[in-house]
Scaffold this active site. Structure first.
Site, PDB file in Angstrom:
ATOM      1  N   ARG A  24      43.012 -28.679  76.177  1.00 23.05           N
ATOM      2  CA  ARG A  24      41.959 -28.813  77.035  1.00 23.05           C
ATOM      3  C   ARG A  24      40.668 -29.448  76.501  1.00 23.05           C
ATOM      4  NH1 ARG A  24      45.419 -25.446  78.375  1.00 23.05           N
ATOM      5  NH2 ARG A  24      45.165 -24.663  76.417  1.00 23.05           N
ATOM      6  N   THR A  25      40.048 -28.935  75.613  1.00 22.48           N
ATOM      7  CA  THR A  25      38.873 -29.375  74.804  1.00 22.48           C
ATOM      8  C   THR A  25      39.041 -30.789  74.531  1.00 22.48           C
ATOM      9  OG1 THR A  25      38.514 -26.940  74.332  1.00 22.48           O
ATOM     10  CG2 THR A  25      37.118 -28.880  73.185  1.00 22.48           C
ATOM     11  N   HIS A  62      31.610 -21.758  70.410  1.00 21.70           N
ATOM     12  CA  HIS A  62      32.075 -22.927  71.272  1.00 21.70           C
ATOM     13  C   HIS A  62      31.458 -23.107  72.684  1.00 21.70           C
ATOM     14  CE1 HIS A  62      35.127 -25.436  72.697  1.00 21.70           C
ATOM     15  NE2 HIS A  62      36.315 -24.591  72.832  1.00 21.70           N
ATOM     16  N   LYS A  70      45.032 -36.374  51.876  1.00 19.29           N
ATOM     17  CA  LYS A  70      44.861 -36.948  50.581  1.00 19.29           C
ATOM     18  C   LYS A  70      43.736 -36.290  49.785  1.00 19.29           C
ATOM     19  CE  LYS A  70      46.085 -41.576  51.983  1.00 19.29           C
ATOM     20  NZ  LYS A  70      45.673 -43.142  52.162  1.00 19.29           N
ATOM     21  N   ARG A 109      35.882 -30.136  66.179  1.00 19.60           N
ATOM     22  CA  ARG A 109      36.758 -28.885  66.097  1.00 19.60           C
ATOM     23  C   ARG A 109      36.989 -28.644  64.559  1.00 19.60           C
ATOM     24  NH1 ARG A 109      40.687 -26.213  70.253  1.00 19.60           N
ATOM     25  NH2 ARG A 109      38.700 -25.908  71.190  1.00 19.60           N
TER      26      ARG A 109
END
Length: 304
Positions: free
Chosen positions: A57-58, A135, A86, A107
């Site tokens: 959703r985000t 959030h 890497k 995020r």
């Protein structure tokens, strides 16, 4: 009304006037979010997305929001296939994405990552969730859902249920609720209670709250029930997760005489049964949609 923030890192950075501004602008954005109108506000602008943790959703609502505004999106939604594999550090990756885009949505599994990056790059940074920390954009869409459903945000009684220890959605939400003089009922197992430092903050803010363990006994007179899942991925010890798994669950029968609106940041696991979906006060899918106009409002406010 005006918006005072350059970055969206924590709801604690917001003044009440900032929240009011975003919610008002989001309402103006709704026809665009519903594809009833077309916007060219961000034509030629690029949003850089850096998602180190899974998201549906985000991530998709941010991408949808940017495209609804006429802009486009670059970036990644998993570490695989990037130079992170890497050994590239967050700082270097953010520097590169900032060269390609007009704002960054991050995020990350490390609490404080978004704040760190916001001080290192020359474009706005939006925190899309940092570990068990904050959030803020979820909080704003939660407030918008309550306002669109209830009509007002002031002096409500709200039950927050489930994983209150690791749940970053509720860690952000409580500060906003205190801003609007809400009374909060915290319902969780002892092992997953709201962190003590947040409770101390709420006391300083004169926010009225109670701490409970029983679900059905404490949701009869609330305006909003905000369910959260028990987050298996946050537990350092799988045995501790198994002790609390499935502790709380709501069915349609539990809510048949309730006027409370039911919210959930999703994804759900076993805490809300599917027969609840048909109820008129089940708001979690509308709540997910409201993430689009709210994030449109945020992008419009920080990308100049």
């Amino acid at each position: 009304m005006s918006f005072s923030l350059e970055n969206i890192i924590s709801i604690r950075d917001f003044k009440k006037s900032d929240v009011d501004y975003i919610l008002k602008l989001a309402e103006e954005m709704e026809p665009i979010a519903r594809s009833e109108q077309v916007s060219h506000k961000k034509d030629g602008k690029l949003l850089g997305v850096m998602f180190y943790e899974p998201s549906t959703r985000t991530r998709l609502s941010f991408e949808t929001a940017m495209k609804r505004l006429g802009g486009d999106v670059v970036g990644f939604n998993q570490k695989q296939g990037t130079s992170v594999q890497k050994g590239e550090v967050l700082y270097d990756t953010a520097q590169i994405i900032s060269q390609y885009s007009d704002a960054i949505v991050l995020r990350h599994d490390m609490e404080g990552a978004a704040r760190f990056i916001s001080n290192k790059v020359d474009v706005p940074v939006i925190n899309a969730g940092d570990g068990a920390g904050q959030h803020p954009t979820q909080t704003l869409l939660d407030l918008y859902t309550i306002k669109r459903t209830r009509g007002d945000l002031s002096n409500l009684k709200i039950a927050l249920v489930g994983d209150l220890k690791y749940g970053r959605t509720v860690h952000s939400l409580v500060y906003a609720l205190a801003m609007f003089k809400a009374e909060i009922v915290f319902i969780s197992p002892k092992e997953l209670q709201m962190p003590p430092e947040i409770l101390k903050d709420l006391e300083k803010l004169n926010c009225k709250f109670t701490i409970e363990e029983s679900l059905l006994e404490n949701i009869e007179d609330v305006d909003v029930i905000y369910m959260t899942r028990i987050q298996k991925e946050r537990f350092p010890d799988p045995k501790e997760y198994l002790k609390v798994k499935g502790r709380y669950a709501l069915t349609a029968k539990n809510l048949e005489n309730s006027d409370s609106i039911l919210m959930h940041p999703l994804p759900r696991v076993d805490e809300i049964s599917f027969d609840v979906d048909k109820l008129s006060n089940a708001m979690f899918f509308k709540q997910a949609f409201y993430g689009v106009p709210v994030r449109m409002a945020l992008l419009d406010s920080v990308i100049k």
